[in-house]
Scaffold this motif. Structure first.
Motif, PDB file in Angstrom:
ATOM      1  N   HIS A 139       0.823  -1.214   0.000  1.00  0.00           N
ATOM      2  CA  HIS A 139       0.000   0.000   0.000  1.00  0.00           C
ATOM      3  C   HIS A 139       0.853   1.258   0.000  1.00  0.00           C
ATOM      4  CE1 HIS A 139      -3.412  -2.588   0.456  1.00  0.00           C
ATOM      5  NE2 HIS A 139      -2.856  -3.158   1.492  1.00  0.00           N
ATOM      6  N   ILE A 140       1.997   1.192   0.668  1.00  0.00           N
ATOM      7  CA  ILE A 140       2.924   2.319   0.585  1.00  0.00           C
ATOM      8  C   ILE A 140       3.394   2.485  -0.857  1.00  0.00           C
ATOM      9  CG2 ILE A 140       5.123   3.245   1.387  1.00  0.00           C
ATOM     10  CD1 ILE A 140       3.006   3.100   3.563  1.00  0.00           C
ATOM     11  N   LEU A 141       3.689   1.376  -1.518  1.00  0.00           N
ATOM     12  CA  LEU A 141       4.160   1.405  -2.894  1.00  0.00           C
ATOM     13  C   LEU A 141       3.088   1.948  -3.838  1.00  0.00           C
ATOM     14  CD1 LEU A 141       6.222   0.723  -5.072  1.00  0.00           C
ATOM     15  CD2 LEU A 141       5.402  -1.645  -5.019  1.00  0.00           C
ATOM     16  N   VAL A 142       1.838   1.499  -3.652  1.00  0.00           N
ATOM     17  CA  VAL A 142       0.760   1.967  -4.520  1.00  0.00           C
ATOM     18  C   VAL A 142       0.533   3.468  -4.342  1.00  0.00           C
ATOM     19  CG1 VAL A 142      -1.712   1.797  -4.968  1.00  0.00           C
ATOM     20  CG2 VAL A 142      -0.364  -0.279  -4.675  1.00  0.00           C
ATOM     21  N   PHE A 143       0.664   3.954  -3.103  1.00  0.00           N
ATOM     22  CA  PHE A 143       0.563   5.396  -2.841  1.00  0.00           C
ATOM     23  C   PHE A 143       1.553   6.156  -3.731  1.00  0.00           C
ATOM     24  CE2 PHE A 143       1.634   9.357  -0.837  1.00  0.00           C
ATOM     25  CZ  PHE A 143       0.478   9.807  -0.208  1.00  0.00           C
ATOM     26  N   THR A 144       2.778   5.676  -3.764  1.00  0.00           N
ATOM     27  CA  THR A 144       3.804   6.362  -4.556  1.00  0.00           C
ATOM     28  C   THR A 144       3.494   6.288  -6.046  1.00  0.00           C
ATOM     29  OG1 THR A 144       5.278   4.439  -4.846  1.00  0.00           O
ATOM     30  CG2 THR A 144       5.497   5.671  -2.812  1.00  0.00           C
ATOM     31  N   LYS A 145       2.895   5.168  -6.488  1.00  0.00           N
ATOM     32  CA  LYS A 145       2.594   5.009  -7.904  1.00  0.00           C
ATOM     33  C   LYS A 145       1.489   5.960  -8.351  1.00  0.00           C
ATOM     34  CE  LYS A 145       2.681   0.790  -9.571  1.00  0.00           C
ATOM     35  NZ  LYS A 145       2.515  -0.669  -9.781  1.00  0.00           N
ATOM     36  N   ILE A 146       0.641   6.365  -7.410  1.00  0.00           N
ATOM     37  CA  ILE A 146      -0.419   7.313  -7.746  1.00  0.00           C
ATOM     38  C   ILE A 146       0.116   8.745  -7.776  1.00  0.00           C
ATOM     39  CG2 ILE A 146      -2.599   8.329  -6.976  1.00  0.00           C
ATOM     40  CD1 ILE A 146      -3.360   5.597  -5.848  1.00  0.00           C
ATOM     41  N   VAL A 147       0.875   9.119  -6.744  1.00  0.00           N
ATOM     42  CA  VAL A 147       1.258  10.532  -6.623  1.00  0.00           C
ATOM     43  C   VAL A 147       2.447  10.917  -7.494  1.00  0.00           C
ATOM     44  CG1 VAL A 147       0.351  10.641  -4.279  1.00  0.00           C
ATOM     45  CG2 VAL A 147       2.776  10.167  -4.619  1.00  0.00           C
ATOM     46  N   ARG A 148       3.319   9.975  -7.804  1.00  0.00           N
ATOM     47  CA  ARG A 148       4.535  10.349  -8.548  1.00  0.00           C
ATOM     48  C   ARG A 148       4.250  10.963  -9.914  1.00  0.00           C
ATOM     49  NH1 ARG A 148       8.621   5.863  -9.360  1.00  0.00           N
ATOM     50  NH2 ARG A 148       9.663   7.548 -10.467  1.00  0.00           N
ATOM     51  N   PRO A 149       3.472  10.300 -10.793  1.00  0.00           N
ATOM     52  CA  PRO A 149       3.251  10.907 -12.107  1.00  0.00           C
ATOM     53  C   PRO A 149       2.361  12.145 -12.060  1.00  0.00           C
ATOM     54  CG  PRO A 149       1.947   8.918 -11.880  1.00  0.00           C
ATOM     55  CD  PRO A 149       2.854   8.968 -10.691  1.00  0.00           C
ATOM     56  N   ILE A 150       1.525  12.250 -11.031  1.00  0.00           N
ATOM     57  CA  ILE A 150       0.596  13.373 -10.945  1.00  0.00           C
ATOM     58  C   ILE A 150       1.263  14.600 -10.341  1.00  0.00           C
ATOM     59  CG2 ILE A 150      -1.551  14.170  -9.875  1.00  0.00           C
ATOM     60  CD1 ILE A 150      -2.488  11.215 -10.044  1.00  0.00           C
ATOM     61  N   LEU A 151       2.026  14.388  -9.269  1.00  0.00           N
ATOM     62  CA  LEU A 151       2.642  15.508  -8.562  1.00  0.00           C
ATOM     63  C   LEU A 151       4.120  15.677  -8.888  1.00  0.00           C
ATOM     64  CD1 LEU A 151       0.977  15.026  -5.052  1.00  0.00           C
ATOM     65  CD2 LEU A 151       0.192  16.397  -6.976  1.00  0.00           C
ATOM     66  N   GLY A 152       4.708  14.692  -9.560  1.00  0.00           N
ATOM     67  CA  GLY A 152       6.108  14.805  -9.916  1.00  0.00           C
ATOM     68  C   GLY A 152       7.065  14.578  -8.764  1.00  0.00           C
ATOM     69  N   TRP A 153       6.582  13.953  -7.693  1.00  0.00           N
ATOM     70  CA  TRP A 153       7.451  13.691  -6.540  1.00  0.00           C
ATOM     71  C   TRP A 153       8.417  12.557  -6.863  1.00  0.00           C
ATOM     72  CZ3 TRP A 153       3.259  13.570  -2.091  1.00  0.00           C
ATOM     73  CH2 TRP A 153       2.779  14.867  -1.908  1.00  0.00           C
ATOM     74  N   SER A 154       9.559  12.565  -6.190  1.00  0.00           N
ATOM     75  CA  SER A 154      10.492  11.449  -6.297  1.00  0.00           C
ATOM     76  C   SER A 154       9.946  10.274  -5.492  1.00  0.00           C
ATOM     77  CB  SER A 154      11.860  11.859  -5.744  1.00  0.00           C
ATOM     78  OG  SER A 154      11.784  12.052  -4.337  1.00  0.00           O
ATOM     79  N   PRO A 155      10.431   9.054  -5.778  1.00  0.00           N
ATOM     80  CA  PRO A 155       9.960   7.898  -4.992  1.00  0.00           C
ATOM     81  C   PRO A 155      10.179   8.083  -3.491  1.00  0.00           C
ATOM     82  CG  PRO A 155      11.182   7.167  -6.916  1.00  0.00           C
ATOM     83  CD  PRO A 155      11.357   8.653  -6.851  1.00  0.00           C
ATOM     84  N   GLU A 156      11.321   8.653  -3.128  1.00  0.00           N
ATOM     85  CA  GLU A 156      11.630   8.821  -1.706  1.00  0.00           C
ATOM     86  C   GLU A 156      10.664   9.790  -1.040  1.00  0.00           C
ATOM     87  OE1 GLU A 156      14.929   7.212  -3.898  1.00  0.00           O
ATOM     88  OE2 GLU A 156      13.804   9.081  -4.182  1.00  0.00           O
ATOM     89  N   VAL A 157      10.376  10.919  -1.709  1.00  0.00           N
ATOM     90  CA  VAL A 157       9.445  11.908  -1.144  1.00  0.00           C
ATOM     91  C   VAL A 157       8.046  11.317  -1.025  1.00  0.00           C
ATOM     92  CG1 VAL A 157       8.298  14.121  -1.574  1.00  0.00           C
ATOM     93  CG2 VAL A 157      10.763  13.900  -1.911  1.00  0.00           C
TER      94      VAL A 157
END
Length: 494
Positions: A139-157
């Motif tokens: 679930h932590i991983l899926v969170f990152t998969k949603i926000v990264r392309p939309i918000l442009g955050w790095s995986p770590e952030v």
């Protein structure tokens, strides 16, 4: 910018709910099982949240979009998450949860300790934790998969953001906070899906046009050949979560938190219906997404080569910005609901069944609440590290439920329904099932992380045979050791 502001506002709401729930926490029972006072509504929503997370909203839609309901070539589809998830909730509600509720325990580990003894209880706790930490990481991983392309955050952030917000409100309010936020989060998910579905149907040319143009290979519910291997894979996929999810610590924590056995039973059945309803709409959205990408309404580049982003992308492409912000929060809500449940369940098991029962039996109630809160943070950090290090949500989720099915289902079931079950037999069953799943997969595909987590085309053999091996080991050992390890029949079942 508006997406970032919207998500920040959503996270602030989560913290406010956690702060409010903090006032209800007076002792360990409050923190871990909400004073055993969850009514039908709270119990049903918080139980539903265990499944309406990354596995359904993101995983099911992405799998349907890419391979369909059941794909003969891959021996895979949405059967494990949708049909299996609903079956698991129904089986738990009708059979397991009411019976376990009578024990008035705090965690699933308590059951193994009481029924099979201290050593076997410790082994069971370690096995649950070792498997379920991967489910938390999903679930932590899926969170990152949603926000990264939309918000442009790095995986770590993205990971730090996910872990921080979930850990903080769970630490503050325990199961009270989890239950309160689950109602809010699951409601948002359902509303978002209900709004998006008719818009997507309209964008696909209307129901008649869409339904007549669905590729046939995407809507097979069962194998299309008579190959034994195909049917073995289908059965294994259905049972992976259908019964593999039964010994999940987050589900059983909800059983202990219900007001009564009848509430627990109702919650399981209601959550099963909710899982089927929401999951069916998510499947439809996955099929609609395939049509919209195929006809060019949604550019394929928007998916960033990740089919599991289909619902977030559909939100952004088809709805106005204010609704996108709201329902993007709903997508993240689904993921966070399941993540907070898993974190609290693992932290509670470690505190009660290792810290209290093994390391510090005289620990005060206040001290246990403190240790549990520290453990929530530790679980979140560890899950975040796994999510960054091994970004394969599919493999992680499969492995988590495979381990529970292989090692813990048989001892739990025989312990509840067979009076001759004892600690020696349970230990034999746990270790045998665990070994077959881990060593068997490694011998077949090589002792690499990928080989152990998901043994490619033969995965279903280990899913099916591991619990059978556990049963084959536990029954004779129990019968042969009755005199040297007298079974403990819990008072409620005497």
């Amino acid at each position: 910018m508006i997406y970032t502001l919207g998500l920040v506002a959503y996270m602030i709401v989560m913290l406010i709910i956690g702060y409010y729930a903090k006032g209800k926490v007076q002792n360990t029972e409050d923190y871990l099982v909400a004073r055993r006072n969850l009514n039908r509504t709270f119990s049903s929503f918080t139980l539903l949240s265990c499944f309406i997370g990354g596995m359904v909203v993101v995983g099911v839609s992405g799998t349907t979009f890419s391979v369909g309901i059941w794909n003969e070539e891959y021996n895979w589809g949405i059967i494990p998450a949708l049909g299996g998830g609903a079956m698991c909730l129904l089986v738990c509600g009708l059979i397991y949860m009411p019976r376990l509720w009578k024990l008035k325990m705090v965690s699933l580990g308590d059951y193994y300790y009481a029924r099979f003894g201290r050593v076997t209880g410790l082994v069971s706790t370690l096995m649950i934790c070792s498997g379920f930490i991967f489910w938390t990481a999903v679930h932590i991983l899926v969170f990152t998969k949603i926000v990264r392309p939309i918000l442009g955050w790095s995986p770590e952030v993205a990971v730090i953001s996910a872990v921080s917000i979930i850990v903080i409100y769970t630490i503050m309010g325990g199961l009270w906070a989890v239950a309160a936020t689950d109602i809010f989060q699951v409601s948002l998910v359902i509303i978002g899906i209900l709004v998006l579905t008719p818009v997507a149907i309209h964008s696909a040319g209307g129901w008649e046009f869409f339904s007549s143009n669905i590729p046939p290979d995407l809507v097979h519910f069962t194998p299309q050949t008579n190959s034994p291997n195909s049917w073995l894979a289908w059965i294994a996929a259905f049972l992976m979560m259908g019964i593999g999810g039964v010994p999940s610590p987050d589900i059983m924590q909800r059983a202990f938190a219900a007001k009564s056995a009848n509430v627990a039973r109702f919650a399981g059945c209601a959550a099963a219906v909710g899982c089927l309803f929401v999951g069916s709409l998510v499947v439809l959205l996955g099929l609609l997404g395939a049509e919209l990408v195929g006809n060019g309404t949604i550019p394929v580049e928007a998916l960033h080569d990740d089919p599991e982003l289909i619902i977030p992308v559909m939100l952004m492409e088809l709805l106005p910005v204010p609704l996108v912000v709201l329902f993007l929060g709903a997508s993240l809500a689904a993921v966070m609901s399941a993540a907070d449940s898993a974190m609290l369940a693992l932290a509670g098991m470690f505190t009660k069944n290792i810290y209290k029962d093994i390391l510090h039996p005289s620990a005060s109630d206040k001290n246990m609440v403190l240790v549990t809160r520290i453990c929530v943070g530790a679980v979140g950090i560890l899950a975040g590290i796994i999510a960054v290090s091994f970004p394969y949500a599919f493999n992680l989720s499969v492995f988590a439920f495979d381990l529970l099915l292989a090692s813990l289902l048989v001892p739990l079931t025989l312990g509840l329904f067979w009076k001759k079950a004892n600690g020696y037999g349970a230990m034999a069953g746990m270790i045998t099932g665990f070994a077959v799943r881990i060593i068997g997969g490694g011998m077949q595909q090589g002792f690499t992380l990928a080989g152990i987590l998901s043994p490619l085309d033969t995965w279903y053999l280990f899913t099916l045979f591991s619990p059978l091996a556990s049963l084959a080991a536990m029954v004779p050992v129990c019968l042969l050791t009755q005199k040297i390890d007298e079974p403990v029949v819990l008072e409620e079942y005497a």
